[in-house]
Design a protein around this motif. Structure first.
Motif, mmCIF file in Angstrom:
data_model
loop_
_atom_site.group_PDB
_atom_site.id
_atom_site.type_symbol
_atom_site.label_atom_id
_atom_site.label_comp_id
_atom_site.label_asym_id
_atom_site.label_seq_id
_atom_site.Cartn_x
_atom_site.Cartn_y
_atom_site.Cartn_z
ATOM 1 N N VAL A 195 0.838 -1.195 0.000
ATOM 2 C CA VAL A 195 0.000 0.000 0.000
ATOM 3 C C VAL A 195 0.873 1.246 0.000
ATOM 4 O O VAL A 195 1.720 1.419 0.889
ATOM 5 C CB VAL A 195 -0.950 0.014 1.221
ATOM 6 N N LEU A 196 0.686 2.108 -1.004
ATOM 7 C CA LEU A 196 1.328 3.424 -1.016
ATOM 8 C C LEU A 196 0.456 4.375 -0.207
ATOM 9 O O LEU A 196 -0.712 4.609 -0.541
ATOM 10 C CB LEU A 196 1.475 3.960 -2.447
ATOM 11 N N ALA A 197 1.018 4.898 0.876
ATOM 12 C CA ALA A 197 0.253 5.780 1.758
ATOM 13 C C ALA A 197 1.099 6.996 2.083
ATOM 14 O O ALA A 197 2.327 6.972 1.966
ATOM 15 C CB ALA A 197 -0.135 5.041 3.038
ATOM 16 N N GLY B 164 -0.569 15.585 -1.079
ATOM 17 C CA GLY B 164 0.426 16.208 -1.940
ATOM 18 C C GLY B 164 1.792 15.554 -1.900
ATOM 19 O O GLY B 164 2.776 16.133 -2.385
ATOM 20 N N ALA B 165 1.898 14.330 -1.334
ATOM 21 C CA ALA B 165 3.215 13.689 -1.246
ATOM 22 C C ALA B 165 3.645 13.102 -2.583
ATOM 23 O O ALA B 165 4.816 12.723 -2.750
ATOM 24 C CB ALA B 165 3.186 12.591 -0.182
ATOM 25 N N GLY B 166 2.717 12.998 -3.533
ATOM 26 C CA GLY B 166 3.067 12.456 -4.841
ATOM 27 C C GLY B 166 2.866 10.957 -4.957
ATOM 28 O O GLY B 166 3.496 10.297 -5.787
ATOM 29 N N LYS B 167 1.969 10.411 -4.164
ATOM 30 C CA LYS B 167 1.739 8.959 -4.177
ATOM 31 C C LYS B 167 1.245 8.486 -5.541
ATOM 32 O O LYS B 167 1.729 7.479 -6.079
ATOM 33 C CB LYS B 167 0.706 8.582 -3.098
ATOM 34 N N SER B 168 0.240 9.171 -6.074
ATOM 35 C CA SER B 168 -0.356 8.711 -7.330
ATOM 36 C C SER B 168 0.625 8.796 -8.490
ATOM 37 O O SER B 168 0.667 7.912 -9.359
ATOM 38 C CB SER B 168 -1.619 9.525 -7.642
ATOM 39 N N THR B 169 1.445 9.855 -8.503
ATOM 40 C CA THR B 169 2.467 9.970 -9.556
ATOM 41 C C THR B 169 3.459 8.829 -9.455
ATOM 42 O O THR B 169 3.854 8.225 -10.468
ATOM 43 C CB THR B 169 3.185 11.320 -9.433
ATOM 44 N N SER C 125 -4.004 5.921 -11.930
ATOM 45 C CA SER C 125 -4.609 6.634 -10.802
ATOM 46 C C SER C 125 -4.468 8.125 -11.061
ATOM 47 O O SER C 125 -3.371 8.606 -11.379
ATOM 48 C CB SER C 125 -3.906 6.255 -9.495
ATOM 49 N N PRO C 126 -5.569 8.898 -10.961
ATOM 50 C CA PRO C 126 -5.494 10.336 -11.267
ATOM 51 C C PRO C 126 -4.448 11.032 -10.417
ATOM 52 O O PRO C 126 -4.350 10.794 -9.212
ATOM 53 C CB PRO C 126 -6.903 10.844 -10.925
ATOM 54 N N ALA C 127 -3.638 11.895 -11.049
ATOM 55 C CA ALA C 127 -2.629 12.682 -10.339
ATOM 56 C C ALA C 127 -2.731 14.115 -10.813
ATOM 57 O O ALA C 127 -3.065 14.396 -11.959
ATOM 58 C CB ALA C 127 -1.234 12.124 -10.614
ATOM 59 N N GLY C 128 -2.458 15.067 -9.918
ATOM 60 C CA GLY C 128 -2.534 16.478 -10.286
ATOM 61 C C GLY C 128 -2.494 17.361 -9.058
ATOM 62 O O GLY C 128 -2.244 16.901 -7.943
ATOM 63 N N LEU D 60 -5.100 19.226 -7.900
ATOM 64 C CA LEU D 60 -6.369 19.286 -7.185
ATOM 65 C C LEU D 60 -6.323 18.326 -6.005
ATOM 66 O O LEU D 60 -5.922 17.170 -6.156
ATOM 67 C CB LEU D 60 -7.527 18.915 -8.114
ATOM 68 N N ARG D 61 -6.713 18.817 -4.821
ATOM 69 C CA ARG D 61 -6.685 17.978 -3.623
ATOM 70 C C ARG D 61 -8.100 17.776 -3.075
ATOM 71 O O ARG D 61 -8.883 18.719 -3.041
ATOM 72 C CB ARG D 61 -5.801 18.622 -2.527
ATOM 73 N N PRO D 62 -8.418 16.537 -2.631
ATOM 74 C CA PRO D 62 -7.569 15.355 -2.720
ATOM 75 C C PRO D 62 -7.644 14.746 -4.111
ATOM 76 O O PRO D 62 -8.709 14.674 -4.706
ATOM 77 C CB PRO D 62 -8.177 14.411 -1.677
ATOM 78 N N THR D 63 -6.498 14.292 -4.612
ATOM 79 C CA THR D 63 -6.477 13.693 -5.943
ATOM 80 C C THR D 63 -7.063 12.283 -5.910
ATOM 81 O O THR D 63 -7.932 11.927 -6.693
ATOM 82 C CB THR D 63 -5.025 13.651 -6.466
ATOM 83 N N THR D 64 -6.564 11.478 -4.984
ATOM 84 C CA THR D 64 -7.000 10.081 -4.911
ATOM 85 C C THR D 64 -8.280 9.999 -4.096
ATOM 86 O O THR D 64 -8.252 9.924 -2.870
ATOM 87 C CB THR D 64 -5.900 9.201 -4.284
ATOM 88 N N ARG D 65 -9.398 10.064 -4.797
ATOM 89 C CA ARG D 65 -10.689 9.912 -4.130
ATOM 90 C C ARG D 65 -11.126 8.449 -4.131
ATOM 91 O O ARG D 65 -11.831 8.003 -3.243
ATOM 92 C CB ARG D 65 -11.746 10.771 -4.822
#
Length: 580
Positions: free
Chosen positions: A83-85, A89-94, A105-108, A110-115
């Motif tokens: 699990v990436l946790a 804004g830590a850049g998990k999805s990227t 997985s959406p990255a960008g 906009l927060r929160p990115t990972t809904r």
């Protein structure tokens, strides 16, 4: 057999003897399943010191058992869950997308990115991927870039401003075999990362850390500082990967940037090698359980100690309050001014005391007796109301005393939670008292109905030291019974059965005028009847006190507060220590 033994069955190539693995899995799984049942049953009802913290620890333990240990023990062949946790804004999805070489997985910005969590699994591992929290909460995708034997999950932010995101992130971490924790050079000192890593250490989870967006010029300093922090937190074995800051960008990171992480994940690839990660995390999780269970068992026993002290406190108050309530009734003060006032009214209008008594027998016409009986109905009602007030007052005094010792200064721990509050009790108390007094008044009906009947065998002169056989006193008992019967018949003619009941009840609550009148028309028979009914009412006053304490006592006589409430947890603790 221990989990260490289980690890020992791994051969030089990481192979596992299926028979031995199945046997071990069954043993450990049974112990953990029984532990889960007993942890769920262990409640902490008293708000004593440490109970809130212990209950929170219990909830975390249940989450770990439900979301990781039991599912994982139930199926060791399922891929290792990575699990990436991390924080917002830590850049998990990227990082997730870059490791897989595709934007899944959406990255960008906009927060929160990972809904919506995304779980990536290799197509050839799909058949062995077992349902669980991760598959329930995440969107599952099949991707060739996932190393075999692992499943990679992009989780929501641990500090998301959306509570459902935070809850989901924590649930997914509980289900993880490996935490891949992502933080940044700017935020690695925040509280959130270290709180999460503390929970990982607490449950014995395997952890690796990615320090993202590190300026090249500051990399040695930041890396050294982070390693020092990991040592301070007892996490010297946690792998640390540093991803340099590549500046503003969109899309995937360059492959060279994430190569160390990808290489490390690839080292875990393959069913047998990933099972080593699983077993290591399981061993760590099982090794952490005894401390958790010990703390919970201690907390349960502290609850029992507090309950014993509370039961003792109540056990001192109730007998004293019951005895005081009995004394009040036996002193003849239950009737009070209201019964005296009603008697004075009747004495002047119904001519109660003008009844003629000749040779100990009341003389009256039946017509006059019916009139007196009708007039005395009001006296009976007044007496019953006074008796109800007496029982209610006894109960209210008991409640006040219980509240004082359980919630007042110097009260024992947990007393406030079981102390009577007074809410809704007034109405309940009134209903109970009316029911009890109604039964008492019906008992008076029965007493009057039997006035003048022969005394039961074994009573009479023999009880007073006379000759039990009646020898030397021929006909004495027959004469006494006959006189009693005649006097009772005269009293019934003068007052009617209902009137006599009213007089007896009035005398029982302490009205001297009624008692004197009864003595004139019935003699000792009346004395015995009044004493019997006064004693009955005293018993009911004591019962009113007991009824008031019942809610407190019932709250303290529950399985969670029994002396052996922690016994099951202690058994599970012994089993865990044999396993680890």
């Amino acid at each position: 057999m221990t989990l260490g033994t289980r690890s020992a069955v791994l051969g030089r190539r990481g192979g596992v003897d299926p028979d031995v693995a199945d046997q071990l899995g069954f043993t450990v799984h049974d112990v953990v399943r029984d532990l889960r049942r007993d942890v769920a049953a262990a409640t902490l009802p008293l708000p004593i010191d440490g109970a809130t913290e212990a209950d929170a620890s219990r909830s975390r333990l249940l989450a770990q058992l439900d979301e990781h240990l039991l599912p994982r023990l139930g199926e060791l062949s399922s891929p290792a869950m990575v699990v990436l946790a991390g924080s917002t804004g830590a850049g998990k999805s990227t990082l997730f997308n870059s490791l897989l070489g595709e934007e899944l997985s959406p990255a960008g910005v906009l927060r929160p990115t990972t809904r919506e969590p995304v779980l990536a699994v290799h197509p050839r591992d799909v058949e062995v991927l077992k349902p669980g929290p991760a598959t329930d909460l995440a969107r599952v995708v099949h991707h060739q870039g996932v190393p075999r034997g692992t499943a990679l999950l992009d989780a929501p932010d641990l500090d998301s401003f959306l509570s459902e995101n935070r809850s989901t992130a924590h649930q997914l971490l509980e289900a993880a075999d490996l935490w891949l924790f992502v933080t940044t050079a700017a935020r690695y000192g925040d509280a959130t990362p270290w709180e999460a890593l503390g929970r990982a250490k607490e449950r014995g989870a395997s952890v690796a850390m990615i320090l993202n967006r590190v300026p090249k010029e500051n990399l040695p300093t930041i890396r050294a500082d982070l390693l020092a922090r990991l040592r301070e937190h007892g996490m010297t074995d946690a792998p640390l990967f540093v991803v340099p800051d590549v500046g503003p960008h969109e899309g995937l990171l360059d492959a060279t940037v994430i190569t160390p992480v990808l290489r490390w994940l690839s080292l875990l690839a393959g069913p047998d090698r990933s099972r080593t990660v699983i077993l290591r995390t399981l061993k760590g999780a099982l090794g952490a359980l005894p401390e958790w269970v010990t703390g919970l068992a201690d907390a349960v026993e502290e609850q029992g100690d507090a309950a014993r002290e509370l039961r003792h406190t109540v056990g001192v108050v109730v007998p004293d309050a019951a005895a005081a309530a009995r004394r009040t009734i036996l002193a003849g003060t239950a009737g009070g001014a209201s019964v005296a006032a009603r008697w004075f009214e009747l004495a002047s209008t119904a001519g109660l005391e003008r009844v003629v008594v000749r040779d100990g027998v009341a003389r009256s016409s039946r017509r006059a007796g019916h009139a007196r009986e009708k007039a005395l109905e009001g006296l009976r009602s007044e007496v019953e109301e006074a008796a109800v007030r007496s029982l209610v007052a006894a109960a209210a005094r008991a409640e006040e005393r219980l509240r004082a010792v359980l919630a007042g200064p110097g009260a024992p721990p947990g007393g406030t939670s079981v102390a009577p509050t007074g809410k809704d009790r007034a109405a309940q108390r009134e209903v109970w008292a009316k029911g009890s007094v109604g039964a008492w008044a019906r008992a008076a009906d029965d007493v009057v109905a039997h006035l003048g009947e022969p005394a039961p065998a074994g009573t009479g002169d023999a009880d007073e030291g006379g000759d039990p056989s009646g020898v030397g006193q021929p006909g004495h008992l027959e004469i006494s019974d006959r006189e009693a019967r005649v006097r009772a018949e005269g009293a019934r003619r003068a007052f009617g059965d209902g009137g006599l009941v009213a007089l007896v009840l009035a005398a029982a609550v302490g009205n001297d005028d009624a008692e004197r009148l009864l003595d004139r028309v019935l003699g000792e028979v009346a004395t015995d009847a009044v004493a019997e009914l006064r004693g009955d009412l005293a018993d009911r006053a004591a019962a009113a006190v007991a009824e008031e304490a019942r809610s407190v006592q019932s709250a303290l006589v529950v399985p969670a507060l029994a002396d052996d409430a922690a016994a099951a947890l202690r058994v599970r603790l012994a089993e865990l220590r044999r396993l680890t």
